[in-house]
Write a protein that holds these residues in place. Structure first.
Motif, short mmCIF file in Angstrom:
data_model
loop_
_atom_site.label_atom_id
_atom_site.label_comp_id
_atom_site.label_asym_id
_atom_site.label_seq_id
_atom_site.Cartn_x
_atom_site.Cartn_y
_atom_site.Cartn_z
N GLN A 1 -12.96 18.63 -12.71
CA GLN A 1 -12.74 17.19 -12.61
C GLN A 1 -12.33 16.81 -11.19
O GLN A 1 -11.48 17.46 -10.59
N MET A 2 -12.93 15.77 -10.65
CA MET A 2 -12.58 15.26 -9.32
C MET A 2 -11.44 14.26 -9.48
O MET A 2 -11.57 13.26 -10.19
N ILE A 3 -10.34 14.52 -8.79
CA ILE A 3 -9.13 13.70 -8.94
C ILE A 3 -8.76 13.12 -7.58
O ILE A 3 -8.61 13.85 -6.60
N LEU A 4 -8.59 11.81 -7.53
CA LEU A 4 -8.17 11.19 -6.28
C LEU A 4 -6.73 11.57 -5.97
O LEU A 4 -5.84 11.43 -6.81
N VAL A 5 -6.51 12.06 -4.77
CA VAL A 5 -5.16 12.43 -4.33
C VAL A 5 -4.53 11.30 -3.53
O VAL A 5 -3.40 10.89 -3.78
N ILE A 6 -5.28 10.79 -2.55
CA ILE A 6 -4.71 9.81 -1.64
C ILE A 6 -5.84 9.09 -0.91
O ILE A 6 -6.93 9.65 -0.75
N ARG A 7 -5.60 7.86 -0.51
CA ARG A 7 -6.58 7.08 0.23
C ARG A 7 -5.90 6.41 1.41
O ARG A 7 -4.71 6.13 1.38
N GLN A 8 -6.70 6.16 2.43
CA GLN A 8 -6.19 5.54 3.65
C GLN A 8 -7.18 4.48 4.11
O GLN A 8 -8.38 4.75 4.21
N GLU A 9 -6.69 3.30 4.40
CA GLU A 9 -7.54 2.25 4.96
C GLU A 9 -7.45 2.31 6.48
O GLU A 9 -6.35 2.36 7.03
N ALA A 10 -8.56 2.30 7.13
CA ALA A 10 -8.59 2.52 8.58
C ALA A 10 -7.83 1.46 9.37
O ALA A 10 -7.30 1.73 10.45
N TYR A 11 -7.76 0.26 8.84
CA TYR A 11 -7.09 -0.81 9.59
C TYR A 11 -5.57 -0.74 9.45
O TYR A 11 -4.85 -1.47 10.12
N LYS A 12 -5.09 0.14 8.58
CA LYS A 12 -3.64 0.32 8.42
C LYS A 12 -3.17 1.46 9.30
O LYS A 12 -3.67 2.58 9.19
N GLN A 13 -2.20 1.20 10.14
CA GLN A 13 -1.68 2.24 11.01
C GLN A 13 -0.74 3.19 10.28
O GLN A 13 -0.62 4.36 10.64
N GLN A 14 -0.10 2.68 9.24
CA GLN A 14 0.86 3.52 8.51
C GLN A 14 0.14 4.58 7.70
O GLN A 14 -0.83 4.29 6.99
N ASN A 15 0.63 5.80 7.79
CA ASN A 15 0.04 6.90 7.03
C ASN A 15 0.35 6.76 5.55
O ASN A 15 1.48 6.49 5.16
N ALA A 16 -0.67 6.99 4.71
CA ALA A 16 -0.48 6.91 3.27
C ALA A 16 0.33 8.09 2.75
O ALA A 16 0.26 9.21 3.28
N THR A 17 1.09 7.82 1.70
CA THR A 17 1.92 8.85 1.07
C THR A 17 1.87 8.67 -0.44
O THR A 17 1.93 7.54 -0.93
N GLU A 18 1.74 9.78 -1.14
CA GLU A 18 1.79 9.79 -2.61
C GLU A 18 2.61 10.99 -3.04
O GLU A 18 2.12 12.11 -3.13
N ASN A 19 3.89 10.74 -3.27
CA ASN A 19 4.79 11.81 -3.71
C ASN A 19 4.79 12.96 -2.70
O ASN A 19 5.18 12.77 -1.54
N ARG A 20 4.34 14.15 -3.09
CA ARG A 20 4.37 15.31 -2.19
C ARG A 20 3.18 15.34 -1.22
O ARG A 20 3.10 16.24 -0.38
N PHE A 21 2.28 14.40 -1.37
CA PHE A 21 1.08 14.38 -0.55
C PHE A 21 1.17 13.26 0.50
O PHE A 21 1.52 12.13 0.17
#
Lengths: 112, 116
Positions: free
Chosen positions: B44-64
């Motif tokens: 199964q393919m599971i999304l871990v994290i996504r990032q929008e290029a126009y956002k400078q802030q790095n994405a975070t999801e719990n331990r990721f």
């Protein structure tokens, strides 16, 4: 149904036979996609559909065809299977504007 | 044409330690999305994290979390406090828009092993 379903889960097929892989989603997503996954090559796009009634070719479309008669269903057909089409096939969907793709569980196809 | 490169076919990490998976991409677009997907043995393919290029802030999801360097076209995934359940294939993906088509391009994947 919740999300995306694919059928069959796995299939062994003789070369030259016709095969249709089924994909159904219940999320009312506009866009749907078919990928094949091969070891060392990642996922490669076969065909896609932005909305019901439209389809387009991806990176590796040869030997495959698709149709999109309605929003929910996006079948992939191999008209005359060849051994190089042995792969794991994933169907995916997204709303289109909203970016995240959601994947089905995959179909493992072996062509002998 | 856009490309996505994952240069590490395989990585290992000790349980509870931190590991970083690398991803680079090539594009001439300024607006796009980047993703990390996880594929465990279940397939199964599971999304871990996504990032929008126009956002400078790095994405975070719990331990990721990601380290997104737009100028360098780099998008690495950091997994903190690694767990046995993190063992999987990880795919980096880029989504671009061409004439209204929301196509995704995937890297070849990195297999992560977690050692007990």
């Amino acid at each position: 149904i919740a999300g995306i379903t694919q059928a069959p889960t796995s299939q062994i097929l003789a070369a030259g036979r016709r095969m249709t892989l089924r994909c159904t989603q219940d999320m009312r997503h506009n866009a749907m996609y078919w990928y094949r996954q091969d070891l060392g090559l990642g996922l490669r796009l076969i065909h896609y559909s932005n909305t019901a009634g439209t389809t387009g070719k991806g990176e590796v479309p040869d030997g495959y065809s698709v149709s999109r008669a309605n929003t929910d269903d996006f079948p992939l057909t191999l008209a005359s299977a060849v051994p190089s089409q042995t792969s794991v096939y994933f169907c995916a969907s997204s709303t289109g504007v909203e970016d995240t793709q959601y994947f089905g569980p995959g179909t493992r196809l072996t062509v002998l | 044409a856009q490309t996505v490169t994952q240069s590490q076919p395989e990585m290992s990490v000790q349980e509870a330690e931190t590991v970083t998976l690398s991803c680079t991409y090539d594009t001439s677009e300024s607006d796009y999305y980047l993703f990390w997907y996880k594929q465990p043995p279940s397939r199964q393919m599971i999304l871990v994290i996504r990032q929008e290029a126009y956002k400078q802030q790095n994405a975070t999801e719990n331990r990721f979390s990601v380290n997104f360097q737009k100028a360098a076209k780099s998008f690495s995934l950091k997994i903190s406090d690694s767990q046995l359940g993190d063992a999987a294939m990880y795919f980096c993906a880029y989504r671009h828009t061409t004439s209204g088509t929301y196509k995704y391009i995937f890297g070849t994947g990195t297999r992560l092993k977690v050692l007990a």
